[in-house]
Design a protein around this motif. Structure first.
Motif, mmCIF file in Angstrom:
data_model
loop_
_atom_site.group_PDB
_atom_site.id
_atom_site.type_symbol
_atom_site.label_atom_id
_atom_site.label_comp_id
_atom_site.label_asym_id
_atom_site.label_seq_id
_atom_site.Cartn_x
_atom_site.Cartn_y
_atom_site.Cartn_z
ATOM 1 N N LEU A 445 22.013 82.852 10.802
ATOM 2 C CA LEU A 445 23.289 82.646 11.474
ATOM 3 C C LEU A 445 23.173 81.429 12.394
ATOM 4 O O LEU A 445 22.117 81.166 12.958
ATOM 5 C CB LEU A 445 23.682 83.882 12.284
ATOM 6 C CG LEU A 445 23.857 85.180 11.484
ATOM 7 C CD1 LEU A 445 24.301 86.303 12.398
ATOM 8 C CD2 LEU A 445 24.858 84.992 10.350
ATOM 9 N N PHE A 446 24.279 80.724 12.535
ATOM 10 C CA PHE A 446 24.301 79.501 13.327
ATOM 11 C C PHE A 446 24.728 79.799 14.760
ATOM 12 O O PHE A 446 25.360 80.819 15.043
ATOM 13 C CB PHE A 446 25.243 78.478 12.697
ATOM 14 C CG PHE A 446 24.852 78.092 11.301
ATOM 15 C CD1 PHE A 446 23.952 77.067 11.073
ATOM 16 C CD2 PHE A 446 25.373 78.769 10.201
ATOM 17 C CE1 PHE A 446 23.580 76.719 9.784
ATOM 18 C CE2 PHE A 446 25.010 78.427 8.916
ATOM 19 C CZ PHE A 446 24.110 77.401 8.703
ATOM 20 N N SER A 447 24.399 78.884 15.659
ATOM 21 C CA SER A 447 24.812 79.023 17.059
ATOM 22 C C SER A 447 26.275 78.619 17.169
ATOM 23 O O SER A 447 26.620 77.535 17.650
ATOM 24 C CB SER A 447 23.927 78.154 17.959
ATOM 25 O OG SER A 447 22.583 78.532 17.850
ATOM 26 N N ALA A 448 27.125 79.498 16.694
ATOM 27 C CA ALA A 448 28.577 79.265 16.683
ATOM 28 C C ALA A 448 29.249 80.625 16.825
ATOM 29 O O ALA A 448 28.580 81.654 17.015
ATOM 30 C CB ALA A 448 28.994 78.574 15.385
ATOM 31 N N THR A 488 33.182 85.500 19.719
ATOM 32 C CA THR A 488 31.914 85.617 20.430
ATOM 33 C C THR A 488 30.930 84.576 19.884
ATOM 34 O O THR A 488 30.735 84.470 18.670
ATOM 35 C CB THR A 488 31.308 87.021 20.256
ATOM 36 O OG1 THR A 488 32.227 87.987 20.783
ATOM 37 C CG2 THR A 488 29.964 87.138 20.963
ATOM 38 N N VAL A 489 30.333 83.802 20.776
ATOM 39 C CA VAL A 489 29.374 82.792 20.366
ATOM 40 C C VAL A 489 28.004 83.449 20.194
ATOM 41 O O VAL A 489 27.510 84.127 21.103
ATOM 42 C CB VAL A 489 29.280 81.651 21.401
ATOM 43 C CG1 VAL A 489 28.213 80.632 20.995
ATOM 44 C CG2 VAL A 489 30.635 80.975 21.548
ATOM 45 N N LEU A 490 27.405 83.243 19.034
ATOM 46 C CA LEU A 490 26.100 83.826 18.744
ATOM 47 C C LEU A 490 24.989 82.946 19.292
ATOM 48 O O LEU A 490 25.106 81.720 19.324
ATOM 49 C CB LEU A 490 25.913 84.004 17.234
ATOM 50 C CG LEU A 490 26.959 84.889 16.532
ATOM 51 C CD1 LEU A 490 26.605 85.042 15.055
ATOM 52 C CD2 LEU A 490 27.048 86.257 17.198
ATOM 53 N N GLN A 501 23.427 94.080 12.120
ATOM 54 C CA GLN A 501 24.676 93.366 12.379
ATOM 55 C C GLN A 501 24.645 91.967 11.786
ATOM 56 O O GLN A 501 25.643 91.489 11.231
ATOM 57 C CB GLN A 501 24.926 93.313 13.891
ATOM 58 C CG GLN A 501 25.297 94.670 14.488
ATOM 59 C CD GLN A 501 25.328 94.633 16.005
ATOM 60 O OE1 GLN A 501 24.639 93.824 16.642
ATOM 61 N NE2 GLN A 501 26.106 95.520 16.606
ATOM 62 N N ARG A 502 23.503 91.308 11.892
ATOM 63 C CA ARG A 502 23.385 89.982 11.288
ATOM 64 C C ARG A 502 23.562 90.054 9.772
ATOM 65 O O ARG A 502 24.205 89.191 9.171
ATOM 66 C CB ARG A 502 22.019 89.367 11.640
ATOM 67 C CG ARG A 502 21.833 89.049 13.100
ATOM 68 C CD ARG A 502 20.712 88.047 13.320
ATOM 69 N NE ARG A 502 19.416 88.570 12.983
ATOM 70 C CZ ARG A 502 18.606 89.194 13.840
ATOM 71 N NH1 ARG A 502 19.002 89.398 15.078
ATOM 72 N NH2 ARG A 502 17.411 89.627 13.447
ATOM 73 N N GLN A 503 23.017 91.098 9.178
ATOM 74 C CA GLN A 503 23.131 91.230 7.731
ATOM 75 C C GLN A 503 24.572 91.514 7.309
ATOM 76 O O GLN A 503 25.046 91.002 6.288
ATOM 77 C CB GLN A 503 22.207 92.351 7.235
ATOM 78 C CG GLN A 503 22.019 92.396 5.741
ATOM 79 C CD GLN A 503 21.331 91.161 5.198
ATOM 80 O OE1 GLN A 503 21.890 90.069 5.217
ATOM 81 N NE2 GLN A 503 20.106 91.337 4.719
ATOM 82 N N LEU A 504 25.281 92.310 8.105
ATOM 83 C CA LEU A 504 26.686 92.590 7.782
ATOM 84 C C LEU A 504 27.529 91.319 7.852
ATOM 85 O O LEU A 504 28.426 91.110 7.025
ATOM 86 C CB LEU A 504 27.237 93.659 8.728
ATOM 87 C CG LEU A 504 26.743 95.089 8.491
ATOM 88 C CD1 LEU A 504 27.259 96.022 9.583
ATOM 89 C CD2 LEU A 504 27.193 95.597 7.117
#
Length: 604
Positions: A445-448, A488-490, A501-504
């Motif tokens: 996942l990206f920082s976005a 929400t910014v990851l 959650q990342r996988q979903l």
């Protein structure tokens, strides 16, 4: 974890980028100057300012000579004429300050824009390079060329500017000295000529130490990147001291190479100082003998100033020559990276792949990461539209490679892969990737924002489509509970979310693309039981009507696949349904029996 290519090469990391290549200074310089073209107007201003500045450098000693000669030659000492000479000196000095300021500020601005352009080109270029390049090159080595070498490139632009101004000043001063007195000018320039063979010899022997210093800083960056990226593993295995010892060794190599490079870069400076002192002493001696005859006090002072002015830019050129050589080596390393061509290429006139049904064919496919070390041998597989195919086998059997070829991360060594009858090499990569969705075992996942991570590069997706994709995969519920919901910014790599959650979100990203072909790399292997249940329920809906390829590490997850492909040592050794393969009592039966006895067994 080692890349497949590194595994195929026995864990060895190779560099295609040549650490020993001889820098082609003139070619590198011309390559660099081509990037000034968009800024020709500003460059013209800088050149005019530089020429004017050099003119003031040449004019200042002449104004001093005129003032002194006017004062001494006029009976009663003409103070008014002397004052006029001093005033002229002041005007020239002011002009020197103004033109130098315009020149330096303009060149700094141009240089920073050129650096921005080149860095942007580099970042865009490395993203287009194929996976084989990344298999052979460490990330830290690549980053050093994009970051450190580009910073050095900025220095080369500035040093090049100063060197050009210094060179023009030397030419102008030499011309002025010749106009004043050819004999004295010839004597002075003879001392300057002694530097030429020294510079030629220095450039020849200094190249390798300077380039080695650049390579060792790249190794330092690579070591830092590896240690930081793997910090979780480092700390969990308590490898801190061992890693520090390894880093200390790499850092010491860099220190030794940098010190050796510095000795070469600054070794010429004392020679220039000595020649300047000898020239000045000799000229003063010659002029001192002739004052009162044909030589004047004003000429003595002017020549002394000219010698100082002459050797000042030569001194600067000598110091800048070392720095420029270092900067050009760095520039050449950056240019070399831009010369690397992607290994995965499409046909000269590729066609856009239309909406496909999902029929996939592997026809006599062979593949090798390294020449002479085949990884896949004569693979022939036909996957029908809507069919779910599982790929299983022991570690290193070729499962990941089989799927990577379908995504065109690599090109087949021989044979071909088609989708709806179209050879993958004959269609645009964009039209292919739009029809393939992938959910990796470890999602990235990206920082976005969550919304941007699901949308990814599909700018045409509406917010409604994003929410629908999240609802279809069971991700909507937890996303709605986040502080800012979909906005929400990851954190880096989704650090503020759980693995499940990342996988979903990764599932939602794949679903949002509405792919005709879906690739699952044991997408539920790292999630908890409840999340896996959500995903399995969603999969029944998601796989319907899509061609699906599932890389399976846990065999319990593939029992319902339409067909199972069993790989061993790069060969397709079995295929069939779960029941059919068990009845054959072959490799699949052995793998499955092992997994039943040890449910945590991993066949990856």
């Amino acid at each position: 974890m080692a890349t497949p290519a590194a595994q195929a090469a026995g864990g060895r990391t190779q560099l295609d980028l040549d650490p020993n290549r001889q820098t082609r200074y003139w070619r590198t310089l011309l390559w660099l100057l081509r990037h000034f073209r968009p800024y020709r107007g500003w460059l013209a201003v800088a050149v005019v300012a530089m020429l004017a500045y050099s003119g003031t450098v040449v004019a200042l000693p002449w104004t001093v000579k005129q003032a002194i000669d006017q004062l001494l030659a006029t009976p009663g000492n003409d103070l008014l004429g002397f004052a006029a000479g001093v005033g002229l000196f002041g005007l020239v000095a002011a002009a020197r300050f103004a033109t130098g300021l315009v020149h330096s500020r303009t060149m700094v601005t141009i240089s920073e824009w050129v650096v921005l352009d080149i860095r942007t080109r580099l970042v865009a270029h490395v993203q287009r390079l194929s996976m084989p390049f990344y298999d052979r090159n460490q990330v830290g080595q690549i980053m050093s060329r994009v970051q450190n070498d580009v910073e050095q490139l900025a220095d080369s632009l500035w040093i090049l500017t100063l060197s050009t101004a210094s060179f023009v000043s030397v030419i102008g001063i030499a011309a002025a000295m010749l106009a004043m007195d050819a004999l004295l000018a010839g004597i002075t320039l003879a001392f300057v000529a002694l530097l030429i063979p020294s510079l030629a010899l220095w450039r020849r022997i200094a190249h390798r130490p300077i380039r080695r210093a650049q390579e060792t800083i790249a190794e330092v960056n690579s070591s830092i990147q590896e240690n930081v990226a793997g910090i979780r593993v480092v700390q969990s295995l308590n490898r801190q001291q061992e890693n520090i010892r390894g880093f200390r060794g790499v850092n010491r190599d860099n220190l030794d190479a940098t010190l050796r490079s510095a000795r070469f870069r600054y070794g010429l400076w004392p020679s220039v100082e000595l020649l300047a002192a000898l020239a000045l002493a000799f000229i003063i001696l010659v002029i001192g003998q002739g004052i009162g005859a044909s030589l004047s006090v004003g000429l003595l002072v002017a020549f002394a100033l000219y010698i100082e002015r002459l050797f000042e830019p030569i001194r600067d050129l000598t110091g800048e020559f070392g720095q420029l050589t270092r900067a050009l080596v760095a520039t050449d390393r950056a240019a070399e990276l831009l010369e690397v061509e992607p290994e995965v290429r499409t046909a000269p006139d590729p066609a856009a792949l239309p909406r496909v049904s999902g029929r996939v064919r592997y026809e006599h496919v062979h593949f090798a990461y390294e020449p002479g070390q085949p990884v896949l041998h004569d693979i022939n597989v036909a996957v029908e539209p809507g069919e779910t195919v599982a790929v299983v086998g022991p570690t290193g059997s070729g499962k990941t490679t089989f799927v990577s070829l379908l995504m065109r991360l690599y090109d087949v060594t021989s044979g071909r892969i088609t989708v709806d009858g179209q050879d993958l090499r004959d269609v645009t990569l964009d039209s292919l990737t739009r029809q393939i969705g992938i959910v990796p075992q470890e999602p990235f996942l990206f920082s976005a924002t969550v919304r941007e991570n699901i949308r990814h590069n599909r700018t045409d997706l509406t917010d409604r489509a994003i929410i629908d994709a999240a609802q279809a995969t069971g991700a909507h519920a937890f996303i709605s509970r986040l502080p800012d919901g979909y906005d929400t910014v990851l954190e880096e790599r989704g650090g503020n979310l759980s693995v499940g959650q990342r996988q979903l979100i990764s599932f939602a990203r794949a679903v949002a693309r509405d792919p005709r072909i879906l690739i699952l790399d044991e997408a539920t292997a790292n999630v908890d039981t409840e999340t896996e249940l959500h995903i399995q329920q969603a999969l029944h809906r998601l796989l319907r009507g899509r061609t699906s390829v599932v890389i399976a590490h846990r065999l319990s997850t593939v029992r319902n696949a339409d067909r199972i492909l069993v790989f061993d040592d790069g060969r397709l050794v079995e295929q069939g349904t779960h029941e059919e393969l068990l009845a054959r009592r072959g490799l699949y039966h052995s793998l499955y029996a092992r997994s039943v006895l040890s449910p945590e067994a991993d066949t990856s």
